[in-house]
Design a protein around this motif. Structure first.
Motif, PDB file in Angstrom:
ATOM      1  N   ALA A  52       0.812  -1.223   0.000  1.00 30.57           N
ATOM      2  CA  ALA A  52       0.000   0.000   0.000  1.00 30.57           C
ATOM      3  C   ALA A  52       0.839   1.264   0.000  1.00 30.57           C
ATOM      4  CB  ALA A  52      -0.936  -0.009   1.210  1.00 30.57           C
ATOM      5  N   GLY A  53       2.006   1.210   0.620  1.00 26.67           N
ATOM      6  CA  GLY A  53       2.847   2.402   0.695  1.00 26.67           C
ATOM      7  C   GLY A  53       3.359   2.889  -0.638  1.00 26.67           C
ATOM      8  N   GLN A  54       3.415   2.002  -1.641  1.00 24.24           N
ATOM      9  CA  GLN A  54       3.892   2.411  -2.958  1.00 24.24           C
ATOM     10  C   GLN A  54       2.839   2.214  -4.049  1.00 24.24           C
ATOM     11  OE1 GLN A  54       5.139  -0.065  -5.653  1.00 24.24           O
ATOM     12  NE2 GLN A  54       3.608  -1.310  -4.556  1.00 24.24           N
ATOM     13  N   ALA A  55       1.655   1.707  -3.705  1.00 20.54           N
ATOM     14  CA  ALA A  55       0.576   1.528  -4.688  1.00 20.54           C
ATOM     15  C   ALA A  55       0.010   2.882  -5.102  1.00 20.54           C
ATOM     16  CB  ALA A  55      -0.523   0.650  -4.102  1.00 20.54           C
ATOM     17  N   LEU A  56      -0.576   2.949  -6.296  1.00 20.97           N
ATOM     18  CA  LEU A  56      -1.127   4.197  -6.811  1.00 20.97           C
ATOM     19  C   LEU A  56      -2.521   3.976  -7.383  1.00 20.97           C
ATOM     20  CD1 LEU A  56       2.014   5.600  -8.691  1.00 20.97           C
ATOM     21  CD2 LEU A  56       1.061   6.460  -6.539  1.00 20.97           C
ATOM     22  N   LEU A  57      -3.381   4.965  -7.171  1.00 23.35           N
ATOM     23  CA  LEU A  57      -4.722   5.050  -7.746  1.00 23.35           C
ATOM     24  C   LEU A  57      -4.771   6.306  -8.605  1.00 23.35           C
ATOM     25  CD1 LEU A  57      -6.688   4.465  -4.396  1.00 23.35           C
ATOM     26  CD2 LEU A  57      -6.072   2.692  -6.053  1.00 23.35           C
ATOM     27  N   GLN A  58      -5.895   6.482  -9.338  1.00 24.11           N
ATOM     28  CA  GLN A  58      -6.087   7.711 -10.113  1.00 24.11           C
ATOM     29  C   GLN A  58      -7.528   8.205  -9.964  1.00 24.11           C
ATOM     30  OE1 GLN A  58      -5.555   9.681 -14.602  1.00 24.11           O
ATOM     31  NE2 GLN A  58      -5.208   7.498 -14.353  1.00 24.11           N
ATOM     32  N   HIS A  59      -7.715   9.174  -9.066  1.00 19.88           N
ATOM     33  CA  HIS A  59      -8.980   9.859  -8.831  1.00 19.88           C
ATOM     34  C   HIS A  59     -10.129   8.869  -8.585  1.00 19.88           C
ATOM     35  CE1 HIS A  59     -11.103  13.731  -8.893  1.00 19.88           C
ATOM     36  NE2 HIS A  59     -12.127  13.078  -9.366  1.00 19.88           N
ATOM     37  N   PRO A  60     -10.058   8.087  -7.508  1.00 20.42           N
ATOM     38  CA  PRO A  60     -11.155   7.159  -7.198  1.00 20.42           C
ATOM     39  C   PRO A  60     -12.381   7.901  -6.673  1.00 20.42           C
ATOM     40  CG  PRO A  60      -9.562   7.161  -5.416  1.00 20.42           C
ATOM     41  CD  PRO A  60      -8.987   8.049  -6.498  1.00 20.42           C
ATOM     42  N   LEU A  61     -13.555   7.387  -7.024  1.00 19.68           N
ATOM     43  CA  LEU A  61     -14.806   7.999  -6.573  1.00 19.68           C
ATOM     44  C   LEU A  61     -15.657   7.072  -5.705  1.00 19.68           C
ATOM     45  CD1 LEU A  61     -16.015   9.899  -9.784  1.00 19.68           C
ATOM     46  CD2 LEU A  61     -14.954  10.878  -7.752  1.00 19.68           C
ATOM     47  N   THR A  94     -11.611   5.307 -10.563  1.00 21.51           N
ATOM     48  CA  THR A  94     -12.406   5.858 -11.659  1.00 21.51           C
ATOM     49  C   THR A  94     -11.588   6.190 -12.894  1.00 21.51           C
ATOM     50  OG1 THR A  94     -13.840   6.754  -9.933  1.00 21.51           O
ATOM     51  CG2 THR A  94     -14.171   7.571 -12.178  1.00 21.51           C
ATOM     52  N   TYR A  95     -10.518   6.946 -12.732  1.00 16.85           N
ATOM     53  CA  TYR A  95      -9.783   7.398 -13.912  1.00 16.85           C
ATOM     54  C   TYR A  95      -8.827   6.332 -14.459  1.00 16.85           C
ATOM     55  CZ  TYR A  95     -11.450  12.207 -13.227  1.00 16.85           C
ATOM     56  OH  TYR A  95     -12.223  13.344 -13.110  1.00 16.85           O
ATOM     57  N   ASN A  96      -8.655   5.228 -13.715  1.00 17.52           N
ATOM     58  CA  ASN A  96      -7.928   4.082 -14.254  1.00 17.52           C
ATOM     59  C   ASN A  96      -8.866   3.061 -14.888  1.00 17.52           C
ATOM     60  OD1 ASN A  96      -5.177   4.668 -13.765  1.00 17.52           O
ATOM     61  ND2 ASN A  96      -5.349   4.053 -11.627  1.00 17.52           N
ATOM     62  N   HIS A  97     -10.175   3.329 -14.855  1.00 20.30           N
ATOM     63  CA  HIS A  97     -11.166   2.415 -15.443  1.00 20.30           C
ATOM     64  C   HIS A  97     -11.021   1.020 -14.849  1.00 20.30           C
ATOM     65  CE1 HIS A  97     -11.730   5.694 -18.199  1.00 20.30           C
ATOM     66  NE2 HIS A  97     -10.526   5.551 -18.709  1.00 20.30           N
ATOM     67  N   ALA A  98     -10.842   0.953 -13.527  1.00 21.57           N
ATOM     68  CA  ALA A  98     -10.536  -0.330 -12.895  1.00 21.57           C
ATOM     69  C   ALA A  98     -11.250  -0.444 -11.548  1.00 21.57           C
ATOM     70  CB  ALA A  98      -9.034  -0.480 -12.687  1.00 21.57           C
ATOM     71  N   THR A 157     -10.413  -4.712 -14.953  1.00 22.40           N
ATOM     72  CA  THR A 157     -10.045  -3.572 -15.780  1.00 22.40           C
ATOM     73  C   THR A 157     -11.050  -3.434 -16.909  1.00 22.40           C
ATOM     74  OG1 THR A 157      -8.585  -4.953 -17.114  1.00 22.40           O
ATOM     75  CG2 THR A 157      -7.589  -3.814 -15.247  1.00 22.40           C
ATOM     76  N   ASP A 158     -10.806  -2.462 -17.778  1.00 19.47           N
ATOM     77  CA  ASP A 158     -11.669  -2.215 -18.939  1.00 19.47           C
ATOM     78  C   ASP A 158     -13.082  -1.834 -18.550  1.00 19.47           C
ATOM     79  OD1 ASP A 158      -9.569  -2.785 -20.739  1.00 19.47           O
ATOM     80  OD2 ASP A 158      -9.979  -4.927 -20.548  1.00 19.47           O
ATOM     81  N   LEU A 159     -13.234  -1.282 -17.340  1.00 17.98           N
ATOM     82  CA  LEU A 159     -14.488  -0.630 -16.971  1.00 17.98           C
ATOM     83  C   LEU A 159     -14.398   0.812 -17.486  1.00 17.98           C
ATOM     84  CD1 LEU A 159     -14.604  -1.989 -13.325  1.00 17.98           C
ATOM     85  CD2 LEU A 159     -15.923  -2.846 -15.276  1.00 17.98           C
ATOM     86  N   ARG A 160     -15.505   1.537 -17.460  1.00 18.82           N
ATOM     87  CA  ARG A 160     -15.462   2.910 -17.965  1.00 18.82           C
ATOM     88  C   ARG A 160     -15.931   3.870 -16.881  1.00 18.82           C
ATOM     89  NH1 ARG A 160     -12.525   5.703 -21.572  1.00 18.82           N
ATOM     90  NH2 ARG A 160     -13.563   7.657 -22.057  1.00 18.82           N
ATOM     91  N   GLU A 161     -14.955   4.518 -16.225  1.00 19.13           N
ATOM     92  CA  GLU A 161     -15.198   5.451 -15.135  1.00 19.13           C
ATOM     93  C   GLU A 161     -16.106   4.847 -14.061  1.00 19.13           C
ATOM     94  OE1 GLU A 161     -16.148   9.483 -16.091  1.00 19.13           O
ATOM     95  OE2 GLU A 161     -14.646   9.624 -17.664  1.00 19.13           O
ATOM     96  N   VAL A 219     -21.002  -3.076 -10.504  1.00 15.52           N
ATOM     97  CA  VAL A 219     -20.218  -1.853 -10.656  1.00 15.52           C
ATOM     98  C   VAL A 219     -21.014  -0.825 -11.443  1.00 15.52           C
ATOM     99  CG1 VAL A 219     -18.063  -0.876 -11.541  1.00 15.52           C
ATOM    100  CG2 VAL A 219     -18.095  -3.205 -10.619  1.00 15.52           C
ATOM    101  N   VAL A 220     -21.018   0.405 -10.965  1.00 20.94           N
ATOM    102  CA  VAL A 220     -21.616   1.510 -11.712  1.00 20.94           C
ATOM    103  C   VAL A 220     -20.586   1.989 -12.731  1.00 20.94           C
ATOM    104  CG1 VAL A 220     -22.650   3.808 -11.584  1.00 20.94           C
ATOM    105  CG2 VAL A 220     -23.010   2.171  -9.714  1.00 20.94           C
ATOM    106  N   GLU A 221     -20.777   1.619 -13.984  1.00 21.02           N
ATOM    107  CA  GLU A 221     -19.903   2.107 -15.062  1.00 21.02           C
ATOM    108  C   GLU A 221     -20.502   3.419 -15.561  1.00 21.02           C
ATOM    109  OE1 GLU A 221     -17.481  -0.279 -17.923  1.00 21.02           O
ATOM    110  OE2 GLU A 221     -19.166  -1.645 -17.655  1.00 21.02           O
TER     111      GLU A 221
END
Length: 607
Positions: free
Chosen positions: A398-407, A422-426, A442-446, A459-461
């Motif tokens: 977790a200390g080095q893991a990264l996300l991109q704008h999760p909602l 959200t922004y990683n579509h994952a 993966t390959d989800l859309r937002e 999942v709410v795509e």
């Protein structure tokens, strides 16, 4: 100002061209130029769709657009922060999602941003009918000043014969016939059906267990703030949902800045909290819920007997107490960033997703790309995420893991949590037992939310306008790690002493509001903290000497400024008051040839 009045004196600078590699939206496929807009008052809105302040400005501009439709053209220039926001399809979606009804230039490489020397989201630039920049305002809360300037420009240029009235260049896109349109959050009901916030259509939709068949719609479908029956009630971009009790749901009615109650038996809607007005500096932060202003509540969750609210608009957590009918702040200082600790000292950045367990309130802190939690004693902790400018898609510790704008965030039966990345579509998973982050899908859309339905996760795509049912995998999906940092040009400054000046002048017809003490506030910090040897912290002056560490080559200065003004009318007993506020993240590079002064324009300055 009447037509006979002399024109006000302004410094006039020819407006640079509007250029962007992504092209134009909401124009029917036509390329726009400032030459074609000559004769109109043009307001250029530099925005990005992750930014809650930018979304506030979009709503502030709606009334100006409508009132001055024949003389004013608003042009959005989309200037991305996150990598996902540079994708053209994502900008197209955002323009529809947030009901943008004016031309938008997609500028993924920040070309126009640089030409106009913009430093912050959002920034508004006013161009007069002859093509000259006449004002620039950073932050939100400035539309009242811009409207006054527009009225002056209308009178001035009508007298000169340089004002052109008539329809603007906006061309509405064709509506899409989908059952849902940019759904935000979902909730499993006791009957097995799913309730979904159909955000762009300003409704709630109940679906059968298949997640596709529509049972009923709640809300008229028109943007509004109206209590009443299922067919007449009005929402404005609703998001979060939570069961209040067996027969009712509480809704985060985001753009109405309110909490609403839906009676599941009848569909009737009433207001629990909020006034319909956005919270501003100096407003109450606790009290009877119907009398306290809120600010963009994005999600809700029942935790420790109260409804906790992800108050994205002010970077805080609040709570509504159903027993007393009151609201109060539970965590956050309103400063934007990532700081753990006791609730009153913690910093958040647009908290947008909540999920409660017996002993933790999990939250997706979107602008810091972080997964965090709150203990029952109110203390705040971070599981994943490092701050405002680092993001990516990287699994592992977790200390080095990264996300991109999760909602979104969802508690799983084994004690772990799923994150709508959200922004990683994952869909990602964090396991507190191992401290590991993995990718579930993966390959989800937002993806903006998810709910457990038996052994499946639904999942709410949001950007595919649907719910997607997945079997929870026993093994994680492997992805190639990606790490990114927000790409913005750094400002060269000298090591040692640098003068920070936040430039503010009360707009015409207003004066600084000093009735209750100092009318301005300045807060400064840095990433990394070692960048600032002196000058950090809060104060009332808008100028400050900063001491920058020569041993730190580059970093980001975080500057938050607030100024209060009120109408300067001696005849008025109760002058209207206004709050001007803005947060900047200024990337800096320390060089001997750099500047020793850093000016930031807050508001009220003619260009």
């Amino acid at each position: 100002m009447n037509a006979a009045s002399p024109a006000p004196r302004r410094v006039r600078v020819r407006a640079p061209r509007l250029v962007g590699k992504g092209g134009w939206l909401n124009t029917g496929g036509k390329e726009l130029t400032l030459a074609e807009l000559r004769g109109k008052c043009v307001v250029v809105d530099f925005w990005t769709f992750c930014c809650i302040n930018c979304l506030h400005v979009l709503d502030e501009l709606r009334e100006l657009e409508e009132k001055h439709r024949d003389t004013v053209v608003i042009v959005g220039v989309h200037s991305p922060k996150f990598a996902h926001e540079a994708e053209h399809r994502a900008v197209v979606d955002a323009v529809e999602r947030y009901g943008v009804e004016h031309p938008v230039l997609d500028d993924p490489e920040l070309a126009t941003w640089k030409q106009y020397a913009v430093r912050a989201w959002p920034t508004l630039v006013v161009i007069d009918p002859e093509g000259y920049v006449v004002a620039q305002h950073a932050g939100e809360g400035h539309v009242h000043a811009i409207e006054r300037l527009v009225e002056e420009l209308e009178a001035e240029h009508a007298a000169k014969g340089t004002l052109r009235r008539g329809d603007g260049p906006y061309v509405a896109p064709e509506p899409e016939p989908t059952a849902l349109r940019f759904p935000g959050k979902a909730l499993l009901l006791s009957n097995g059906n799913l309730l979904v916030s159909d955000t762009t259509r300003h409704q709630l939709v109940e679906l059968e267990e298949d997640g596709e068949t529509v049972v009923r719609r709640i809300g008229s479908g028109d943007r509004g703030f109206v209590d009443g029956g299922a067919g007449e009630a009005g929402f404005s971009e609703p998001q979060g949902l939570a069961l209040l009790d067996e027969g009712a749901v509480v809704v985060a009615d985001t753009v109405n800045h309110a909490l609403r109650r839906v009676d599941l038996a009848t569909g009737a809607v009433t207001t629990l909290a909020g006034t319909g007005r956005q919270w501003w500096q100096g407003s109450p932060t606790s009290g009877p819920a119907r009398e306290v202003d809120l600010s963009s509540p994005w999600d809700v969750a029942l935790f420790d007997g109260r409804v906790w609210i992800a108050m994205a608009g002010v970077h805080q957590l609040w709570a509504y107490d159903p027993a007393t009918g009151t609201v109060e702040v539970t965590a956050g200082t309103r400063n934007e960033g990532l700081v753990d600790g006791p609730g009153p000292e913690a910093w958040f950045a647009q908290p947008s997703g909540l999920a409660a367990t017996a002993d933790r309130l999990w939250l997706a802190d979107s602008e810091t790309s972080a997964l965090r939690w709150v203990d029952p004693d109110g203390s705040v902790h971070t599981a994943v995420g490092t701050g405002l400018f680092d993001f990516g898609h990287r699994d592992g510790a977790a200390g080095q893991a990264l996300l991109q704008h999760p909602l979104g965030v969802t508690a799983l039966p084994d004690g772990s949590v799923a994150v709508g990345d959200t922004y990683n579509h994952a869909l990602r998973r964090y396991d507190p037992a191992t401290g590991e982050v993995t990718t579930l899908a993966t390959d989800l859309r937002e993806p903006s939310d998810a709910v457990l339905v038996g052994d499946d996760i639904v999942v709410v795509e949001s950007a595919r306008h649907r719910l997607t049912r997945l079997r929870l995998p026993e093994e994680a999906v492997r992805v190639e790690p990606v790490a990114r940092r927000t790409q913005r040009a750094a400002t060269d400054v000298t090591p040692g002493t640098v003068r920070l000046d936040v430039i503010f002048q009360a707009p015409a017809g207003q004066k600084l509001d000093t009735r209750y003490g100092p009318s301005t506030r300045l807060l400064v910090s840095a990433t990394p903290p070692e960048l600032l040897l002196a000058g950090e912290g809060a104060g009332t002056g808008l100028s400050r000497a900063l001491e920058l560490n020569p041993a730190v080559g580059r970093g980001v200065l975080h500057v938050s400024a607030t100024a209060a003004s009120c109408d300067d009318d001696p005849a008025g007993q109760h002058p209207a008051c206004h709050v001007h506020q803005q947060d900047w993240g200024v990337p800096v590079r320390l060089t001997k040839s750099g500047a020793d002064r850093l000016p930031l324009v807050l508001a009220g300055m003619d260009a």
